[in-house]
Design a protein around this motif. Structure first.
Motif, PDB file in Angstrom:
ATOM      1  N   MET A 191       0.815  -1.204   0.000  1.00 22.14           N
ATOM      2  CA  MET A 191       0.000   0.000   0.000  1.00 22.14           C
ATOM      3  C   MET A 191       0.860   1.269   0.000  1.00 22.14           C
ATOM      4  N   ASN A 192       1.995   1.198   0.640  1.00 21.01           N
ATOM      5  CA  ASN A 192       2.887   2.365   0.660  1.00 21.01           C
ATOM      6  C   ASN A 192       3.401   2.671  -0.744  1.00 21.01           C
ATOM      7  N   ASP A 193       3.747   1.587  -1.474  1.00 24.69           N
ATOM      8  CA  ASP A 193       4.201   1.761  -2.852  1.00 24.69           C
ATOM      9  C   ASP A 193       3.081   2.340  -3.712  1.00 24.69           C
ATOM     10  N   ALA A 194       1.893   1.801  -3.563  1.00 26.64           N
ATOM     11  CA  ALA A 194       0.752   2.261  -4.347  1.00 26.64           C
ATOM     12  C   ALA A 194       0.444   3.731  -4.052  1.00 26.64           C
ATOM     13  N   GLU A 195       0.582   4.121  -2.810  1.00 30.38           N
ATOM     14  CA  GLU A 195       0.332   5.521  -2.441  1.00 30.38           C
ATOM     15  C   GLU A 195       1.312   6.447  -3.138  1.00 30.38           C
ATOM     16  N   ILE A 196       2.586   6.026  -3.242  1.00 33.13           N
ATOM     17  CA  ILE A 196       3.592   6.840  -3.936  1.00 33.13           C
ATOM     18  C   ILE A 196       3.239   6.993  -5.407  1.00 33.13           C
ATOM     19  N   VAL A 197       2.798   5.903  -6.023  1.00 33.37           N
ATOM     20  CA  VAL A 197       2.445   5.938  -7.447  1.00 33.37           C
ATOM     21  C   VAL A 197       1.274   6.895  -7.675  1.00 33.37           C
ATOM     22  N   ILE A 198       0.233   6.764  -6.862  1.00 25.12           N
ATOM     23  CA  ILE A 198      -0.957   7.614  -7.024  1.00 25.12           C
ATOM     24  C   ILE A 198      -0.617   9.081  -6.757  1.00 25.12           C
ATOM     25  N   MET A 206      -2.212  14.058 -13.564  1.00 26.98           N
ATOM     26  CA  MET A 206      -2.626  12.898 -14.356  1.00 26.98           C
ATOM     27  C   MET A 206      -3.630  12.077 -13.535  1.00 26.98           C
ATOM     28  N   GLN A 207      -4.801  12.715 -13.274  1.00 21.63           N
ATOM     29  CA  GLN A 207      -5.821  12.066 -12.446  1.00 21.63           C
ATOM     30  C   GLN A 207      -6.352  10.782 -13.085  1.00 21.63           C
ATOM     31  N   ARG A 208      -6.489  10.801 -14.399  1.00 22.26           N
ATOM     32  CA  ARG A 208      -7.026   9.613 -15.068  1.00 22.26           C
ATOM     33  C   ARG A 208      -6.093   8.430 -14.880  1.00 22.26           C
ATOM     34  N   GLU A 209      -4.788   8.636 -15.038  1.00 19.78           N
ATOM     35  CA  GLU A 209      -3.817   7.548 -14.839  1.00 19.78           C
ATOM     36  C   GLU A 209      -3.803   7.098 -13.380  1.00 19.78           C
ATOM     37  N   ALA A 210      -3.968   8.056 -12.472  1.00 25.58           N
ATOM     38  CA  ALA A 210      -4.011   7.699 -11.054  1.00 25.58           C
ATOM     39  C   ALA A 210      -5.224   6.836 -10.741  1.00 25.58           C
ATOM     40  N   GLN A 211      -6.378   7.175 -11.339  1.00 29.82           N
ATOM     41  CA  GLN A 211      -7.603   6.388 -11.114  1.00 29.82           C
ATOM     42  C   GLN A 211      -7.467   4.999 -11.696  1.00 29.82           C
ATOM     43  N   GLU A 212      -6.862   4.868 -12.869  1.00 28.94           N
ATOM     44  CA  GLU A 212      -6.667   3.550 -13.482  1.00 28.94           C
ATOM     45  C   GLU A 212      -5.776   2.676 -12.601  1.00 28.94           C
ATOM     46  N   PHE A 213      -4.736   3.272 -12.036  1.00 27.89           N
ATOM     47  CA  PHE A 213      -3.855   2.503 -11.156  1.00 27.89           C
ATOM     48  C   PHE A 213      -4.594   2.081  -9.892  1.00 27.89           C
ATOM     49  N   LEU A 214      -5.429   2.992  -9.347  1.00 28.30           N
ATOM     50  CA  LEU A 214      -6.201   2.649  -8.156  1.00 28.30           C
ATOM     51  C   LEU A 214      -7.185   1.514  -8.447  1.00 28.30           C
ATOM     52  N   ALA A 224     -13.322  -1.801   0.315  1.00 31.41           N
ATOM     53  CA  ALA A 224     -13.891  -1.016   1.411  1.00 31.41           C
ATOM     54  C   ALA A 224     -12.842  -0.560   2.413  1.00 31.41           C
ATOM     55  N   THR A 225     -11.601  -0.886   2.152  1.00 30.20           N
ATOM     56  CA  THR A 225     -10.569  -0.516   3.125  1.00 30.20           C
ATOM     57  C   THR A 225     -10.367   0.990   3.159  1.00 30.20           C
ATOM     58  N   ASP A 226      -9.830   1.442   4.283  1.00 29.84           N
ATOM     59  CA  ASP A 226      -9.542   2.876   4.447  1.00 29.84           C
ATOM     60  C   ASP A 226      -8.541   3.382   3.411  1.00 29.84           C
ATOM     61  N   PHE A 227      -7.644   2.506   2.984  1.00 24.09           N
ATOM     62  CA  PHE A 227      -6.629   2.921   2.007  1.00 24.09           C
ATOM     63  C   PHE A 227      -7.292   3.371   0.700  1.00 24.09           C
ATOM     64  N   ILE A 228      -8.267   2.574   0.213  1.00 22.00           N
ATOM     65  CA  ILE A 228      -8.938   2.911  -1.038  1.00 22.00           C
ATOM     66  C   ILE A 228      -9.654   4.245  -0.898  1.00 22.00           C
ATOM     67  N   LEU A 229     -10.322   4.441   0.216  1.00 23.19           N
ATOM     68  CA  LEU A 229     -11.031   5.699   0.446  1.00 23.19           C
ATOM     69  C   LEU A 229     -10.062   6.894   0.499  1.00 23.19           C
ATOM     70  N   LYS A 230      -8.934   6.657   1.124  1.00 24.88           N
ATOM     71  CA  LYS A 230      -7.928   7.722   1.222  1.00 24.88           C
ATOM     72  C   LYS A 230      -7.391   8.094  -0.157  1.00 24.88           C
ATOM     73  N   MET A 231      -7.117   7.077  -0.992  1.00 25.78           N
ATOM     74  CA  MET A 231      -6.574   7.344  -2.335  1.00 25.78           C
ATOM     75  C   MET A 231      -7.627   8.016  -3.219  1.00 25.78           C
ATOM     76  N   GLU A 232      -8.892   7.692  -2.998  1.00 25.20           N
ATOM     77  CA  GLU A 232      -9.951   8.363  -3.744  1.00 25.20           C
ATOM     78  C   GLU A 232      -9.956   9.856  -3.407  1.00 25.20           C
ATOM     79  N   GLN A 233      -9.747  10.168  -2.152  1.00 22.16           N
ATOM     80  CA  GLN A 233      -9.698  11.559  -1.734  1.00 22.16           C
ATOM     81  C   GLN A 233      -8.484  12.282  -2.339  1.00 22.16           C
TER      82      GLN A 233
END
Length: 237
Positions: A191-198, A206-214, A224-233
């Motif tokens: 999740m830490n790696d994914a957060e850096i990418v996003i 590049m919001q579209r690329e960030a959404q595709e990666f998410l 439903a995890t908090d991580f997904i909600l945080k990355m959406e924000q």
């Protein structure tokens, strides 16, 4: 008889036979000639000193005069000759060359303190770039996280650095992301790696690329995890 003797003695003391009295003795006449010659010599020297370089070619100066001219040349040279000093310096050099044969004027340049250049003030964006570049990892590293970290640094450079370099840093950030995901597939990233990418995509607008990666991450973990909600924000913030 007595009158004749007296007349002879008077003639010996300065009265000629015609009855005209001599005004000066022989010694007086000699010293007068010497004084006249000295006066003429002084006038000649003064005339030469004001007549220009050509009239001093054959005039030999004494040690004191040569030292005086040399000191004046050194003084003008060390302080920096102005436009008014150029002609004076030329005449001094000519007089010294002609009148002080065999002597050289030695000017010690070390006595002139060099003027330190004024330091240039670096712009804020250039200073930011200078400091952020110190975070970059070696480009030939085989560790995926090194390239992931570089992608984050380059995206920050594109966002906070100088505007003229933004496109270049954006290109470098995307390249580092591609290298990182090649060395470490998305499904193996934490999740830490994914957060850096996003966050990198976000800073590059590049919001579209960030959404595709998410979306890829959501397939690997509980949506439903908090991580997904945080990355959406992060993406939509």
């Amino acid at each position: 008889m007595k009158k004749a003797v007296k007349k002879t003695k008077v003639a010996q003391k300065g009265v000629n036979t015609n009855g005209v009295t001599n005004c000066c003795s022989r010694s007086h006449r000699i010293w007068g000639a010497v004084a006249l010659a000295g006066l003429f010599a002084c006038g000649l020297i003064l005339g030469l000193s004001y007549s220009g370089p050509k009239t001093t070619e054959n005039i030999a100066l004494d040690v004191e005069q040569c030292d005086s001219i040399a000191n004046e040349i050194i003084s003008i040279t060390q302080r920096g000759a102005s436009a008014e000093d150029v002609e004076t310096l030329k005449e001094l050099n000519t007089a010294y060359t002609n009148g002080c044969a065999g002597r050289l004027v030695i000017i010690e340049r070390e006595s002139i303190a060099p003027v330190a250049p004024k330091p240039e003030i670096m712009s804020t964006c250039a200073r930011i770039e200078q400091l952020l570049k110190q975070r970059l990892r070696p480009e030939d590293s085989t560790e995926y996280f090194a390239h992931l970290s570089n992608a984050d640094t380059y995206s920050t450079l594109a966002d906070k650095g100088c505007a003229d370099n933004a496109d270049m840093y954006k290109t470098l950030a995307l390249r580092e992301l591609e290298i990182a995901t090649a060395l470490q597939p998305t499904e193996n990233m934490g999740m830490n790696d994914a957060e850096i990418v996003i966050d990198t995509f976000k800073k590059l607008d590049m919001q579209r690329e960030a959404q595709e990666f998410l979306n890829k991450i959501e397939q690997l973990i509980d949506p439903a995890t908090d991580f997904i909600l945080k990355m959406e924000q992060v993406i939509n913030g």
